[in-house]
Design an enzyme around this catalytic site. Structure first.
Site, PDB file in Angstrom:
ATOM      1  N   LYS A  12       0.810  -0.981  -0.009  1.00  0.00           N
ATOM      2  CA  LYS A  12      -0.260   0.316  -0.120  1.00  0.00           C
ATOM      3  C   LYS A  12       0.850   0.830   0.199  1.00  0.00           C
ATOM      4  O   LYS A  12       2.141   1.080   1.025  1.00  0.00           O
ATOM      5  CB  LYS A  12      -1.356  -0.010   1.926  1.00  0.00           C
ATOM      6  CG  LYS A  12      -1.910  -1.465   1.251  1.00  0.00           C
ATOM      7  CD  LYS A  12      -3.585  -1.295   0.792  1.00  0.00           C
ATOM      8  CE  LYS A  12      -4.159  -2.188   0.547  1.00  0.00           C
ATOM      9  NZ  LYS A  12      -5.202  -2.213  -0.530  1.00  0.00           N
ATOM     10  N   ASP A  32      -0.503  -0.242  -4.497  1.00  0.00           N
ATOM     11  CA  ASP A  32      -2.006   0.176  -4.542  1.00  0.00           C
ATOM     12  C   ASP A  32      -2.342   1.091  -4.042  1.00  0.00           C
ATOM     13  O   ASP A  32      -1.838   1.916  -2.524  1.00  0.00           O
ATOM     14  CB  ASP A  32      -2.840  -1.069  -3.512  1.00  0.00           C
ATOM     15  CG  ASP A  32      -4.197  -0.817  -3.587  1.00  0.00           C
ATOM     16  OD1 ASP A  32      -4.894   0.635  -4.406  1.00  0.00           O
ATOM     17  OD2 ASP A  32      -5.410  -1.562  -3.383  1.00  0.00           O
ATOM     18  N   ASN A  68      -5.355   3.021  -3.335  1.00  0.00           N
ATOM     19  CA  ASN A  68      -7.203   3.483  -2.648  1.00  0.00           C
ATOM     20  C   ASN A  68      -7.560   4.300  -3.600  1.00  0.00           C
ATOM     21  O   ASN A  68      -8.169   4.869  -2.421  1.00  0.00           O
ATOM     22  CB  ASN A  68      -6.848   2.776  -1.660  1.00  0.00           C
ATOM     23  CG  ASN A  68      -6.543   1.554  -1.135  1.00  0.00           C
ATOM     24  OD1 ASN A  68      -5.142   1.448  -0.643  1.00  0.00           O
ATOM     25  ND2 ASN A  68      -7.229   0.356  -1.377  1.00  0.00           N
ATOM     26  N   GLU A  83      -2.417  -0.075  -8.852  1.00  0.00           N
ATOM     27  CA  GLU A  83      -3.460   0.947  -8.215  1.00  0.00           C
ATOM     28  C   GLU A  83      -4.216   1.536  -8.386  1.00  0.00           C
ATOM     29  O   GLU A  83      -3.485   1.917  -6.928  1.00  0.00           O
ATOM     30  CB  GLU A  83      -3.963  -1.263  -7.441  1.00  0.00           C
ATOM     31  CG  GLU A  83      -4.740  -0.959  -7.644  1.00  0.00           C
ATOM     32  CD  GLU A  83      -5.569  -2.668  -6.951  1.00  0.00           C
ATOM     33  OE1 GLU A  83      -6.308  -2.728  -6.041  1.00  0.00           O
ATOM     34  OE2 GLU A  83      -4.430  -3.408  -6.466  1.00  0.00           O
ATOM     35  N   GLU A 112     -11.717  -2.799  -8.656  1.00  0.00           N
ATOM     36  CA  GLU A 112     -12.226  -2.553  -7.531  1.00  0.00           C
ATOM     37  C   GLU A 112     -13.807  -2.181  -7.704  1.00  0.00           C
ATOM     38  O   GLU A 112     -14.485  -2.422  -6.459  1.00  0.00           O
ATOM     39  CB  GLU A 112     -11.705  -2.935  -6.492  1.00  0.00           C
ATOM     40  CG  GLU A 112     -11.168  -1.860  -6.054  1.00  0.00           C
ATOM     41  CD  GLU A 112      -9.827  -2.028  -4.789  1.00  0.00           C
ATOM     42  OE1 GLU A 112     -10.326  -1.812  -3.393  1.00  0.00           O
ATOM     43  OE2 GLU A 112      -8.744  -2.305  -4.839  1.00  0.00           O
ATOM     44  N   ASP A 158     -13.769  -7.398  -9.640  1.00  0.00           N
ATOM     45  CA  ASP A 158     -14.582  -7.600  -8.153  1.00  0.00           C
ATOM     46  C   ASP A 158     -16.311  -8.545  -8.362  1.00  0.00           C
ATOM     47  O   ASP A 158     -17.192  -7.544  -8.806  1.00  0.00           O
ATOM     48  CB  ASP A 158     -14.662  -6.588  -7.339  1.00  0.00           C
ATOM     49  CG  ASP A 158     -15.188  -7.480  -5.854  1.00  0.00           C
ATOM     50  OD1 ASP A 158     -16.207  -8.182  -5.450  1.00  0.00           O
ATOM     51  OD2 ASP A 158     -14.611  -6.893  -4.400  1.00  0.00           O
ATOM     52  N   HIS A 217      -9.725  -8.354  -7.945  1.00  0.00           N
ATOM     53  CA  HIS A 217     -10.068  -7.842  -5.928  1.00  0.00           C
ATOM     54  C   HIS A 217     -11.241  -8.625  -5.155  1.00  0.00           C
ATOM     55  O   HIS A 217     -12.029  -9.254  -5.406  1.00  0.00           O
ATOM     56  CB  HIS A 217     -10.334  -6.666  -5.968  1.00  0.00           C
ATOM     57  CG  HIS A 217     -10.370  -6.234  -5.075  1.00  0.00           C
ATOM     58  ND1 HIS A 217     -11.815  -6.128  -4.318  1.00  0.00           N
ATOM     59  CD2 HIS A 217     -10.306  -5.412  -4.099  1.00  0.00           C
ATOM     60  CE1 HIS A 217     -11.868  -5.448  -3.413  1.00  0.00           C
ATOM     61  NE2 HIS A 217     -10.673  -5.226  -3.492  1.00  0.00           N
TER      62      HIS A 217
END
Length: 375
Positions: free
Chosen positions: A168, A196, A198, A222, A248, A271, A298
């Site tokens: 992350k 990632d 987010n 990501e 996702e 997802d 995901h």
């Protein structure tokens, strides 16, 4: 012709076994709505979806009050017709997370029922393109974890044969770089690193960080931007050599089409719960094929292993265990690869006694066969 004569709905609230944090949130709870669909020939299909802490009761209420009653008397094999009917019945609340997650719980139950009645596993019923796929781990890469622990986890999963690990990002830029440098230096060049964000960054910040991350030869960057910012993803994709991964937080086939048509991503991470079930998931996976884009789903590894192996674009399975307390056996893993179950159905061996024990409020709703939405 078989008919659906009863639907049961309940929810389990699972607490993650480890602390899970990213750049915008903490994963504190996995509310898991379950749907069980009973056919009049005695076959039963089980489906589920999830949240990461909010919205579970809204999903259950939508299913109980508005969706499950419309299943009674339907042919359970008419999965496409049922999905479209339910989608348009809830059109005023679609496209969006609550509706998609409710549809997914029903749709996965119908596919489980279909596979059980045909005595075939999901990965063959849906296509049978690949026998297994490599795993990468996310469970040891959360944002709060110190660099030394990131290294230890990456080395541990590499020793198990996993092909990669996700880290992350979202700390100050140079700190992210130091963390990635520590992991890359430890695992070497023959192990994939994914990052990632987010959806935490604005376009300028994502472009800047991509340039900082490029020397580490990452498998992908990501969710660098909010999912609704397709134009920003186009700008970023044109500005970096890193593959950009999204999916996702995308809830419709049409949005995936737009991302692919505009060159806004290099990988899709559809997802099954957030897209609304297996029926639309397969459409996204096959949509990716003519664009020569890989599918790296995901979360929900126990279900995604069958789906990703069913399609030629499946490339990776994300390792985040979450169902151990509700199942009697886990996903089959050998030498860092995930294998779909050969048993009829979704391939998940549910422990229904454990599910019943962990029901939120100890409650199950029953619709049909004399039951009512308030039973």
């Amino acid at each position: 012709m078989s008919r659906i004569d009863r639907v049961e709905v309940l929810m389990v609230d699972l607490k993650p076994q480890v602390m899970r944090t990213d750049a915008i949130q903490s994963f504190v709870s996995q509310e898991t709505p379950f749907v069980r669909i009973y056919a009049d020939d005695g076959a039963v299909g089980t489906g589920y979806s999830y949240t990461i802490g909010t919205g579970g009761h809204a999903i259950v209420d939508l299913i109980v009050r508005h969706l499950a009653p419309r299943l009674i008397g339907r042919d359970p094999d008419a999965i496409e017709a049922i999905w479209r009917d339910l989608f348009f019945h809830t059109h005023a609340t679609a496209v969006g997370a609550i509706t998609a997650l409710a549809l997914a719980a029903i749709d996965t139950a119908l596919w489980d029922l279909k596979c059980i009645r045909s005595a075939r596993p999901l990965h063959l019923e849906a296509g049978g393109a690949q026998p297994s796929l490599p795993l990468y781990s996310t469970e040891g890469g959360w944002l709060h974890i110190a660099a030394g622990a990131l290294v230890e986890d990456a080395l541990a999963v590499k020793a198990r044969g996993f092909g990669g690990a996700k880290i992350k990002v979202g700390r100050p830029p140079k700190e992210d770089v130091r963390r990635l440098d520590a992991v890359r230096g430890a695992v070497g060049d023959d192990f994939e690193i994914m990052v990632d964000a987010n959806q935490a960054f604005a376009v300028d910040e994502a472009i800047r960080r991509a340039r900082l991350y490029e020397p580490f030869d990452l498998a992908w960057f990501e969710e660098p931007l909010p999912a609704e910012d397709m134009g920003g993803h186009v700008r970023l994709s044109n500005a970096t050599t890193l593959p950009v991964a999204v999916g996702e937080s995308i809830y419709s086939l049409q949005h995936f089409r737009e991302y692919l048509q505009h060159g806004a991503c290099s990988l899709v991470q559809v997802d099954v719960a957030r897209i609304g079930g297996i029926t639309p998931w397969l459409k996204v996976a096959h949509l990716a094929e003519p664009f020569n884009v890989a599918v790296c789903p995901h979360f929900l590894m126990e279900l995604h292993v069958a789906l990703a192996c069913a399609t030629p674009q499946g490339r990776w399975i994300e390792y985040i265990p979450q169902l151990e307390s509700l199942t009697s056996s886990g996903m089959r893993i050998e030498h860092g690869r995930a294998y779909p179950s050969s048993a009829p159905g979704l391939g998940i061996e549910w422990d229904f006694a454990a599910i019943d024990h962990l029901r939120v409020d100890g409650r199950t709703w029953s619709i049909g066969s004399g039951g009512s939405p308030c039973a």
